[in-house]
Design an enzyme around this catalytic site. Structure first.
Site, PDB file in Angstrom:
ATOM      1  N   TYR A 268      -2.214  -1.133   9.990  1.00 52.88           N
ATOM      2  CA  TYR A 268      -2.283  -1.410   8.554  1.00 52.88           C
ATOM      3  C   TYR A 268      -0.992  -0.971   7.869  1.00 52.88           C
ATOM      4  O   TYR A 268      -0.385  -1.733   7.112  1.00 52.88           O
ATOM      5  CB  TYR A 268      -3.480  -0.696   7.934  1.00 52.88           C
ATOM      6  CG  TYR A 268      -3.674  -1.012   6.465  1.00 52.88           C
ATOM      7  CD1 TYR A 268      -4.287  -2.193   6.073  1.00 52.88           C
ATOM      8  CD2 TYR A 268      -3.236  -0.134   5.470  1.00 52.88           C
ATOM      9  CE1 TYR A 268      -4.463  -2.504   4.727  1.00 52.88           C
ATOM     10  CE2 TYR A 268      -3.403  -0.426   4.131  1.00 52.88           C
ATOM     11  CZ  TYR A 268      -4.019  -1.610   3.761  1.00 52.88           C
ATOM     12  OH  TYR A 268      -4.179  -1.916   2.433  1.00 52.88           O
TER      13      TYR A 268
ATOM     14  N   SER B 164       0.857  -1.188   0.000  1.00 48.95           N
ATOM     15  CA  SER B 164       0.000   0.000   0.000  1.00 48.95           C
ATOM     16  C   SER B 164       0.892   1.236   0.000  1.00 48.95           C
ATOM     17  O   SER B 164       2.064   1.165   0.391  1.00 48.95           O
ATOM     18  CB  SER B 164      -0.887  -0.005   1.247  1.00 48.95           C
ATOM     19  OG  SER B 164      -1.519   1.241   1.449  1.00 48.95           O
TER      20      SER B 164
END
Length: 261
Positions: A179, A166
């Site tokens: 995350y 990401s």
């Protein structure tokens, strides 16, 4: 496989890669989180290009729907592998390796797509149980599954392991907590596996950063965003096809952002 060396592919060329219709013929590819979102579309796309897809996820009913879609498209018969990465043990993953070995004898590719968002909150306020669950699904289970299945991928002619990163993994951002840290870890994992397998001719590890895509996870992270302004999972499939095709032989340790800004 083309005559052009894979190392000559730029990131732009990977993003716009055009796969041949049967570019994945006879390949066996496992996709985690295959029941919805990017995982579902990747599974369908791989099957459309000739791969036998192993559908791994925690919700059997969703996997069955994807199974039916693949059959309706005329793709090779897929397989359903129910597994909850939040609670799965290493023993269960070894059993999965044994099952795949008996049924197929090898595994040509793994797409680690499954993941959870967790909370968007300062680290000093982050719930410890949620933190542990995010790290388990997004990082620890990814490592355990890769290690358990690695003998099968090594047995393939040109094994490919693709991790999902990401933008907040490559460039950590405040409030993205577990995350972001899990995705940082995944990029490091890919790098270390790459270094440790340099002597292997065709085995390769790479990361894909899909960017802002029209998925449920994105909607939870950005509830005020207009989803119609985002690319669909189908729009970003060229990169996913590239890394599972033999055209990517020789491409190792890359983190490719499919929607660079």
């Amino acid at each position: 496989m083309t005559s052009t060396p894979a190392t000559s592919f730029t990131h732009d060329q990977i993003r716009t890669y055009q796969a041949q219709p049967n570019s994945l013929a006879d390949k066996i590819i496992l996709v985690t989180g295959a029941g919805s979102g990017i995982g579902r579309v990747a599974a369908l796309t791989y099957a459309q290009h000739g791969a036998t897809v192993l559908l791994l996820g925690k919700t059997t009913s969703k996997l069955e729907e994807v199974y039916d879609e693949i059959e309706a498209l005329g793709g090779p018969q897929p397989a359903i592998l129910p597994l909850n990465l939040a609670s799965a043990s290493y023993t269960e993953m070894q059993q999965l390796e044994n099952l795949i070995s008996k049924e197929f004898g090898r595994l040509d590719g793994i797409l680690h797509n499954a993941g959870i968002l967790g909370e968007l909150t300062p680290l000093e306020m982050y719930d410890i149980d949620t933190f542990a669950k995010v790290m388990q699904v997004n990082f620890t289970a990814v490592f355990m599954l890769t290690q358990a299945l690695l003998p099968l991928v090594k047995a393939a002619t040109s094994g490919s392991v693709v991790f999902t990163s990401s933008t907040v993994g490559t460039h950590p951002r405040a409030f993205w907590g577990a995350y972001a840290l899990s995705k940082q870890g995944v990029e490091g994992m890919s790098d270390i596996f790459t270094q440790e397998t340099q002597a292997t001719t065709t085995l390769r590890f790479n990361c894909i950063n899909p960017g802002g895509t029209r998925t449920n996870m994105r909607a939870h992270a950005f509830p005020g965003e207009n989803p119609m302004s985002l690319k669909t999972p189908e729009d970003i499939m060229p990169g996913y096809l590239f890394f599972m095709s033999d055209d990517s032989i020789g491409v190792r340790g890359q983190v490719v952002a499919l929607q660079p800004k």
